[in-house]
Scaffold this motif. Sequence first.
Motif, short mmCIF file in Angstrom:
data_model
loop_
_atom_site.label_atom_id
_atom_site.label_comp_id
_atom_site.label_asym_id
_atom_site.label_seq_id
_atom_site.Cartn_x
_atom_site.Cartn_y
_atom_site.Cartn_z
N ASN A 171 -43.65 16.64 23.73
CA ASN A 171 -42.54 16.96 24.63
C ASN A 171 -41.22 17.03 23.86
O ASN A 171 -40.27 16.31 24.15
N VAL A 172 -41.20 17.88 22.83
CA VAL A 172 -40.01 18.07 22.00
C VAL A 172 -39.89 19.56 21.68
O VAL A 172 -40.86 20.32 21.84
N GLN A 195 -38.48 11.26 20.48
CA GLN A 195 -37.81 12.55 20.64
C GLN A 195 -36.57 12.69 19.77
O GLN A 195 -35.98 13.75 19.70
N SER A 231 -44.32 7.68 22.20
CA SER A 231 -44.48 8.93 22.92
C SER A 231 -45.13 8.77 24.28
O SER A 231 -45.58 9.74 24.86
N THR A 273 -39.94 15.84 14.17
CA THR A 273 -40.29 14.42 14.36
C THR A 273 -41.38 14.00 13.36
O THR A 273 -41.37 12.87 12.88
#
Lengths: 298, 253
Positions: free
Chosen positions: A163-164, A136, A124, A170
């Motif tokens: 940032n997903v 991601q 990440s 995840t």
Amino acid sequence: MINVGGLELKNPVIAASGTFGFGREFSEYYDLGRLGGISVKGLTLEPRMGNKTPRICETPSGILNSVGLQNPGVHEFVRTEIPFLRQFDTKIIANIAGNSFSDYEQMAEILNDADVDAIELNVSCPNVKDGVVFGQDPQLLEKLTRSVKDRFEKPLFVKLTPNVTSIVDTAKAAEAGGADGVSLINTLLGMAIDIYRRRPVLANNTGGLSGPCVKPVAVRMVHEVYRNVNIPVIGMGGIETGEDAVEFIIAGASCVMVGTANFADPLACIKVIDGIEEYMEKMKIKDVRELVGSLEFN
Amino acid sequence: MKTNYLCRVEELKRLTDTIWLLELDASNIREDIKPGQFFHVKCGEGYLRRPFSVCDFKDGMLRIAFEEKGRGTKALARVKQGEYVDVLGPLGNGFDIGYDRICVVGGGIGVFPLLYLLNKSEGSRKDAVLGFLCKDKVVLENEFENSCDNLVIACDDGSYGVRGFVTTALEKHLEKHDFDIVYTCGPSIMMKKVYEICKKHNIPCQVSLEERMGCGIGACLVCVCEVKKENVLQNKRVCKDGPVMWANEVYYD
């Protein structure tokens, strides 16, 4: 003692990767044996010089950074940094980052034969090319997690990126791949602009946002993940005080990591440890485990 | 163990329109402070500390000079006498001292660490060549006068001292005087030129670097600079390995 996915910690505070080097600098300020653990600077298979400067920019209540995984490589870590860290009674977590399955697999094998207590899979980092791709894509992440787990016998944690669209997806992928826990959040991708030059402040144009400004986002994500997976959650994002840490623990974190606060105050981790104890005394709580996920919705 | 200190503000003096001299009661700091070292200072509500080199330290009084520029330094320029400032340090590696004949070359706010360097270089023959934009920007002239044997001040616009860049003044100065070492601090373009002049005269040169810092203690790897040592390029941390470095390693060919 608290058990986080098979990792026994003396207290719930771990120094976060990328903010603590290999502990050497902080050992001049306190006994590293006071920490639950140390997640070391992100390691790659080969040494990396990192990005150009400026690598940092202050933002309201936080920082943007783009160091770019400058590190001496996993072999040098094993040779010189593990013996240094082993002088202290604390857990060593090796944070590893790669560009391919092969990078991660080779590092897992090297570290399986080395004296570390756990791996934190860094999928990440927003500051290196391709760094976040694994983090991601849930299918890729599950496969990568399993592949590392097959090669490393001790606890494996997967560090998740915010940032997903859905961090639960995840997190579940990491769990399905056999992770012993997940740690979150890594930094939020951001940018700052020098309006007089009309250029980004950071040499790498974008960077990762961290510090108190990200805390509410992190607390929300920790809670969402906690409700949706059955493996322990390690919470982080803007923790500066014991109260901040307790907030994460109530949200569902079994333990916490303290990161950016180390930049403002080298004694930050110690203050968080003492602050948690003060809270427990004040609230007459004997065991921090009672607090984990004790949040009740309105 | 190292720690941070709370120091009482004794005085905040304005030196020019944007430059301030902060005097702190640092009698609680027991560590030895070397010239060229810096303190990482909490400034108002800013998240990160700001690094400032030591301008002078004597009888428990710590002097730090700074330029009011961004949010942090604006806040620091508003501290009141009697308030306490949180300082971390002394940090970093300072200048190598003990040479017989020394010359310090400073530009603008880069002159400040050189004053403490002169004061700590007892027994040396000491010259100072300082450059400023114009007369209004000249700072601490009396202090420098008292701290060295020979002071040259240059102003870019000729409004005070000799006319022209500090590097031109240095070139002239080196024609008449010989030194065992030159120390320099200022804008990087100036320091590079100083190094080139020293190289021509075969004088070793130390530079004090500046870079945006994070932790200030060497952990975050934010303030790195590329140096060449024994023919190998490597990243050095300005805060921990510097801020003082050998010029030939920083300005390698």
